[in-house]
Motif scaffolding. Structure first.
Motif, PDB file in Angstrom:
ATOM      1  N   ASN A  95       0.861  -1.126  -0.145  1.00 16.11           N
ATOM      2  CA  ASN A  95      -0.059  -0.093  -0.005  1.00 16.11           C
ATOM      3  C   ASN A  95       0.778   1.409  -0.066  1.00 16.11           C
ATOM      4  OD1 ASN A  95      -1.568   2.231   0.942  1.00 16.11           O
ATOM      5  ND2 ASN A  95      -3.126   0.859   1.829  1.00 16.11           N
ATOM      6  N   GLY A  97       0.290   4.237   0.662  1.00 17.50           N
ATOM      7  CA  GLY A  97      -0.059   5.117   1.609  1.00 17.50           C
ATOM      8  C   GLY A  97       0.594   4.795   3.047  1.00 17.50           C
ATOM      9  N   LYS A  98       0.661   3.307   3.290  1.00 14.88           N
ATOM     10  CA  LYS A  98       1.088   3.195   4.365  1.00 14.88           C
ATOM     11  C   LYS A  98       2.749   2.578   4.628  1.00 14.88           C
ATOM     12  CE  LYS A  98       0.256  -0.687   7.831  1.00 14.88           C
ATOM     13  NZ  LYS A  98      -0.270  -1.916   8.173  1.00 14.88           N
ATOM     14  N   SER A  99       3.216   3.526   5.412  1.00 11.35           N
ATOM     15  CA  SER A  99       4.593   3.387   5.331  1.00 11.35           C
ATOM     16  C   SER A  99       4.880   3.043   6.864  1.00 11.35           C
ATOM     17  CB  SER A  99       5.545   4.403   5.076  1.00 11.35           C
ATOM     18  OG  SER A  99       5.421   4.406   3.672  1.00 11.35           O
TER      19      SER A  99
ATOM     20  N   SER B  33      -3.133  10.074   3.123  1.00 17.28           N
ATOM     21  CA  SER B  33      -2.758   9.560   4.186  1.00 17.28           C
ATOM     22  C   SER B  33      -2.563  10.347   5.464  1.00 17.28           C
ATOM     23  CB  SER B  33      -1.282   8.429   4.098  1.00 17.28           C
ATOM     24  OG  SER B  33      -1.814   7.590   2.976  1.00 17.28           O
ATOM     25  N   GLN B  48      -5.624   5.873   5.173  1.00 15.15           N
ATOM     26  CA  GLN B  48      -5.647   6.411   4.100  1.00 15.15           C
ATOM     27  C   GLN B  48      -6.917   6.531   3.312  1.00 15.15           C
ATOM     28  OE1 GLN B  48      -2.220   5.132   0.944  1.00 15.15           O
ATOM     29  NE2 GLN B  48      -4.338   4.233   0.127  1.00 15.15           N
ATOM     30  N   GLN B 102       4.876   9.645  -1.558  1.00 18.43           N
ATOM     31  CA  GLN B 102       4.021  10.743  -0.609  1.00 18.43           C
ATOM     32  C   GLN B 102       4.759  11.767  -0.359  1.00 18.43           C
ATOM     33  OE1 GLN B 102       3.792   7.992   2.610  1.00 18.43           O
ATOM     34  NE2 GLN B 102       1.471   8.179   2.526  1.00 18.43           N
TER      35      GLN B 102
END
Lengths: 111, 113
Positions: A95, A97-99, B33, B48, B102
């Motif tokens: 994903n 967005g998910k770090s 996010s 998100q 991002q």
């Protein structure tokens, strides 16, 4: 959950010295990211690594994606005063967005 | 091209109150996010949003909720504030897809007393 161990926690170096910091994980990541955060700011992306074994440079910064996909390192050569800040590693699986972030390495450069 | 902006910059609330934080995405970005960054720690993923729907959530209770609007701006709402909610809240925008990176805003510093 996933956790990243980032070391060292802090570093005090002389201007002109080289710096090395690393990040290890118990989980595999598909992407490794290195960020710098200055006081009062959000993290700024320095280098993104997408493939195991990849070695990527951005000016005086060089980062590598470990072969096991569970670690990464960042080197800064010939440090200058503006390198001062907190450096974070982050791993990402699928994903975008998910770090998952490490807790940072605080770098102090003495002129 | 404008970057990610967040408001307010700082906020002080009392335990039990509710708070809304706002984020404007970088121009053209459709994914937002939210992260919570406690003092001395790295950012922790909250959730998100993509196309106005929640598209992934971290280990945060339901009192953390969000919205994304048609112009891709976003809100983070936190109900029943607790002292441990004191942190820097970061918003990051990107295009959808794993190859896109991002871009973080400067954050909102929330203090709960």
């Amino acid at each position: 959950g996933q956790q990243l161990n980032q070391s060292p926690q802090s570093m005090f170096i002389q201007e002109g010295e080289d710096v090395s910091m690393n990040c290890t994980s118990s989980s595999i990541f598909n992407t490794w990211l290195w960020y710098k955060q200055d006081p009062g700011e959000g993290p700024v992306l320095l280098i993104a690594l997408y493939k195991a074994g990849e070695l990527t440079s951005n000016g005086r910064l060089t980062a590598q994606f470990g072969i096991t996909r569970k670690d990464s390192f960042l080197n800064i050569s010939a440090s200058i005063p503006s390198d001062v800040g907190i450096y974070f590693c982050a791993g990402r699986d699928t994903n975008a967005g998910k770090s998952t972030f490490g807790d940072g390495t605080t770098l102090t450069v003495k002129p | 091209e404008t970057g990610v902006t967040q408001s307010p910059t700082h906020l002080i609330k009392t335990r039990g109150q509710q708070v809304t934080l706002r984020c404007s995405s970088q121009s053209g970005h459709n994914t937002v996010s939210w992260y919570q960054q406690a003092l001395g720690q790295g950012p922790q993923f909250i959730f998100q949003y993509y196309r106005e729907e929640e598209n992934g959530r971290g280990n945060f209770p339901p009192r953390f909720s969000g919205l994304q609007f048609p112009n891709y701006s976003s809100e983070l709402n936190v109900n029943a504030l607790e002292l441990d909610d004191s942190a820097l809240y970061l918003c990051a925008s990107s295009l959808s897809g794993t190859v896109y990176e991002q871009y973080f805003g400067p954050g909102t510093r929330l203090t709960v007393t």
